[in-house]
Scaffold this motif. Structure first.
Motif, PDB file in Angstrom:
ATOM      1  N   ALA A  19      35.385  81.691  12.546  1.00  0.00           N
ATOM      2  CA  ALA A  19      36.340  82.796  12.472  1.00  0.00           C
ATOM      3  C   ALA A  19      35.974  83.904  13.454  1.00  0.00           C
ATOM      4  CB  ALA A  19      36.389  83.339  11.042  1.00  0.00           C
ATOM      5  N   VAL A  20      34.672  84.230  13.526  1.00  0.00           N
ATOM      6  CA  VAL A  20      34.217  85.268  14.453  1.00  0.00           C
ATOM      7  C   VAL A  20      34.457  84.841  15.899  1.00  0.00           C
ATOM      8  CG1 VAL A  20      32.195  86.522  15.283  1.00  0.00           C
ATOM      9  CG2 VAL A  20      32.523  86.197  12.833  1.00  0.00           C
ATOM     10  N   VAL A  21      34.159  83.582  16.211  1.00  0.00           N
ATOM     11  CA  VAL A  21      34.377  83.063  17.570  1.00  0.00           C
ATOM     12  C   VAL A  21      35.859  83.128  17.931  1.00  0.00           C
ATOM     13  CG1 VAL A  21      34.257  81.012  19.023  1.00  0.00           C
ATOM     14  CG2 VAL A  21      32.328  81.616  17.551  1.00  0.00           C
ATOM     15  N   CYS A  22      36.737  82.722  17.014  1.00  0.00           N
ATOM     16  CA  CYS A  22      38.175  82.757  17.271  1.00  0.00           C
ATOM     17  C   CYS A  22      38.677  84.185  17.459  1.00  0.00           C
ATOM     18  CB  CYS A  22      38.937  82.081  16.128  1.00  0.00           C
ATOM     19  SG  CYS A  22      38.777  80.286  16.091  1.00  0.00           S
ATOM     20  N   LEU A  23      38.142  85.113  16.684  1.00  0.00           N
ATOM     21  CA  LEU A  23      38.561  86.506  16.801  1.00  0.00           C
ATOM     22  C   LEU A  23      38.224  87.063  18.187  1.00  0.00           C
ATOM     23  CD1 LEU A  23      39.739  88.997  15.348  1.00  0.00           C
ATOM     24  CD2 LEU A  23      37.411  89.554  14.639  1.00  0.00           C
ATOM     25  N   PHE A  24      36.994  86.841  18.631  1.00  0.00           N
ATOM     26  CA  PHE A  24      36.584  87.339  19.943  1.00  0.00           C
ATOM     27  C   PHE A  24      37.296  86.589  21.070  1.00  0.00           C
ATOM     28  CE2 PHE A  24      33.091  89.227  17.568  1.00  0.00           C
ATOM     29  CZ  PHE A  24      32.928  90.441  18.229  1.00  0.00           C
ATOM     30  N   GLY A  76      40.312  85.249  20.929  1.00  0.00           N
ATOM     31  CA  GLY A  76      41.685  85.751  20.973  1.00  0.00           C
ATOM     32  C   GLY A  76      41.773  87.134  21.602  1.00  0.00           C
ATOM     33  N   THR A  77      40.800  87.992  21.307  1.00  0.00           N
ATOM     34  CA  THR A  77      40.786  89.325  21.899  1.00  0.00           C
ATOM     35  C   THR A  77      40.650  89.258  23.412  1.00  0.00           C
ATOM     36  OG1 THR A  77      39.743  90.194  19.887  1.00  0.00           O
ATOM     37  CG2 THR A  77      39.634  91.566  21.861  1.00  0.00           C
ATOM     38  N   LEU A  78      39.777  88.367  23.888  1.00  0.00           N
ATOM     39  CA  LEU A  78      39.595  88.193  25.335  1.00  0.00           C
ATOM     40  C   LEU A  78      40.879  87.697  25.988  1.00  0.00           C
ATOM     41  CD1 LEU A  78      37.721  88.189  27.790  1.00  0.00           C
ATOM     42  CD2 LEU A  78      37.040  85.860  27.171  1.00  0.00           C
ATOM     43  N   VAL A  79      41.536  86.732  25.373  1.00  0.00           N
ATOM     44  CA  VAL A  79      42.780  86.190  25.912  1.00  0.00           C
ATOM     45  C   VAL A  79      43.850  87.282  25.955  1.00  0.00           C
ATOM     46  CG1 VAL A  79      44.694  84.626  25.416  1.00  0.00           C
ATOM     47  CG2 VAL A  79      42.346  83.802  25.295  1.00  0.00           C
ATOM     48  N   GLY A  80      43.922  88.092  24.899  1.00  0.00           N
ATOM     49  CA  GLY A  80      44.908  89.164  24.873  1.00  0.00           C
ATOM     50  C   GLY A  80      44.654  90.222  25.932  1.00  0.00           C
ATOM     51  N   ARG A  81      43.396  90.548  26.171  1.00  0.00           N
ATOM     52  CA  ARG A  81      43.067  91.597  27.134  1.00  0.00           C
ATOM     53  C   ARG A  81      43.377  91.180  28.565  1.00  0.00           C
ATOM     54  NH1 ARG A  81      40.502  96.130  26.019  1.00  0.00           N
ATOM     55  NH2 ARG A  81      39.770  96.257  28.167  1.00  0.00           N
ATOM     56  N   VAL A 141      42.977  80.040  12.991  1.00  0.00           N
ATOM     57  CA  VAL A 141      44.203  80.357  13.733  1.00  0.00           C
ATOM     58  C   VAL A 141      44.633  81.794  13.460  1.00  0.00           C
ATOM     59  CG1 VAL A 141      46.659  79.793  13.968  1.00  0.00           C
ATOM     60  CG2 VAL A 141      44.970  77.959  13.842  1.00  0.00           C
ATOM     61  N   PHE A 142      44.467  82.259  12.226  1.00  0.00           N
ATOM     62  CA  PHE A 142      44.793  83.634  11.885  1.00  0.00           C
ATOM     63  C   PHE A 142      43.923  84.613  12.673  1.00  0.00           C
ATOM     64  CE2 PHE A 142      44.002  87.394   9.220  1.00  0.00           C
ATOM     65  CZ  PHE A 142      45.297  87.873   9.092  1.00  0.00           C
ATOM     66  N   CYS A 143      42.615  84.367  12.740  1.00  0.00           N
ATOM     67  CA  CYS A 143      41.714  85.235  13.502  1.00  0.00           C
ATOM     68  C   CYS A 143      42.043  85.197  14.991  1.00  0.00           C
ATOM     69  CB  CYS A 143      40.264  84.813  13.275  1.00  0.00           C
ATOM     70  SG  CYS A 143      39.639  85.164  11.614  1.00  0.00           S
ATOM     71  N   LEU A 144      42.404  84.043  15.492  1.00  0.00           N
ATOM     72  CA  LEU A 144      42.793  83.910  16.892  1.00  0.00           C
ATOM     73  C   LEU A 144      44.036  84.755  17.190  1.00  0.00           C
ATOM     74  CD1 LEU A 144      42.247  82.373  19.574  1.00  0.00           C
ATOM     75  CD2 LEU A 144      43.812  80.612  18.755  1.00  0.00           C
ATOM     76  N   ALA A 145      45.014  84.710  16.308  1.00  0.00           N
ATOM     77  CA  ALA A 145      46.251  85.473  16.505  1.00  0.00           C
ATOM     78  C   ALA A 145      46.001  86.966  16.417  1.00  0.00           C
ATOM     79  CB  ALA A 145      47.299  85.037  15.465  1.00  0.00           C
ATOM     80  N   ILE A 146      45.190  87.392  15.434  1.00  0.00           N
ATOM     81  CA  ILE A 146      44.892  88.808  15.279  1.00  0.00           C
ATOM     82  C   ILE A 146      44.151  89.334  16.505  1.00  0.00           C
ATOM     83  CG2 ILE A 146      43.486  90.456  13.993  1.00  0.00           C
ATOM     84  CD1 ILE A 146      46.031  89.775  12.587  1.00  0.00           C
ATOM     85  N   GLY A 147      43.165  88.592  16.988  1.00  0.00           N
ATOM     86  CA  GLY A 147      42.422  89.014  18.168  1.00  0.00           C
ATOM     87  C   GLY A 147      43.304  89.102  19.398  1.00  0.00           C
TER      88      GLY A 147
END
Length: 296
Positions: free
Chosen positions: A8-13, A15-20, A48-54
């Motif tokens: 979950a932590v990996v997906c969150l970070f 996703g944040t990188l992809v968004g930035r 998937v939820f953490c990826l989307a939020i990030g």
């Protein structure tokens, strides 16, 4: 830490990188890879939820950084993003039509009828940029305003063109009513403390009290957060559960969850719905609804 939460932590970070970097289409292969790696449905949903939020958070931050700072005319029109009372003044944050992501902060003594989040307004007066700190360690108005997307300040007049929805206006009206009741209290010191705890308005808290709270490491008590929302929900839940057990209820847990929902939502509204309180309110609601449905 289990594999579930590491992922979950990996997906969150990720996703944040992809968004930035702005390449949101990268999320498609990342979602496919995530689903393929995850062994269970709970892992897939959480990852998937953490990826989307990030991705959403990173994208919103990059959009704010890249948006040009356009000079605002006098007057300009926009939409009220937020309104809070601090002491004897209302702090109104307006999203101008010319650049909605670069907001303007205003201060006004009187709140015109219909002035609430979502209202269409026209702002008169000169608008100036917030300034960064002149000296290291000093107050940085620009950095402070960035939390709300604020880069401008206007001390002019605000005129309501279209009133806010009745629901939004009800929230601001409840805050005003609660503040008036506290101001009528004969216990002035207690009313000021409660104004900070319930409404998030710390302007009236004595400086000596603020210093004492900072010295003891308890200054966070005066900032409405998840601690306050969760504490209130737990208190109501516990009291109702004990009363239901005493009355011989078959399902005391469900009665406690049902009656804890309204005060939790009301408290978030009274506090002005800051991000920390809204986040905690959503999670408390999810838990209480789970109890009502009989889910663990």
């Amino acid at each position: 830490m289990s594999r579930l939460w590491i992922g979950a932590v990996v997906c969150l970070f990720s996703g944040t990188l992809v968004g930035r970097i702005g390449a949101l289409w990268w999320c498609i292969p990342m979602v496919i890879l995530t689903v393929a790696i995850a062994g269970r449905w709970d892992q897939r949903i959480l990852w998937v939820f953490c990826l989307a939020i990030g991705a959403q958070a990173g994208w919103a931050d990059s959009q704010w950084q890249q948006a040009p700072v356009v000079a605002l005319p006098d007057p300009f029109e926009g939409r009220v993003h937020q309104i809070r009372q601090r002491g004897d003044r209302y702090h109104v944050i307006v999203s101008p039509d010319a650049n909605p992501t670069r907001r303007v902060q205003m201060r006004t003594v009187d709140r015109e009828a219909g002035l609430a989040p979502g209202a269409r307004v026209r702002v008169y007066g000169s608008t100036r940029r917030l300034r960064p700190a002149d000296n290291p360690g000093g107050f940085d108005a620009l950095a402070h305003g960035r939390n709300e997307g604020v880069v401008w300040r206007n001390d002019g007049h605000i005129w309501v063109l279209r009133r806010a929805s009745p629901l939004d206006e009800l929230g601001v009206g409840l805050q005003d009513d609660a503040r008036e009741r506290l101001n009528r209290s004969s216990r002035d010191y207690g009313a000021r403390i409660l104004s900070g705890l319930l409404l998030g308005d710390r302007a009236g808290v004595p400086e000596s009290t603020r210093s004492a709270l900072q010295t003891t490491g308890a200054a966070h008590l005066m900032a409405v957060s998840g601690l306050h929302v969760g504490g209130l929900a737990l208190l109501v839940f516990g009291l109702v559960r004990r009363c239901a057990i005493a009355l011989g209820s078959v399902r005391p847990w469900r009665w406690a969850a049902l009656l804890a929902l309204p005060p939790t939502g009301l408290f978030v509204v009274l506090a002005g719905a800051p991000a920390s309180a809204v986040r905690a309110g959503v999670m408390v609601t999810v838990y209480l609804v789970g109890v009502l449905l009989g889910r663990r």
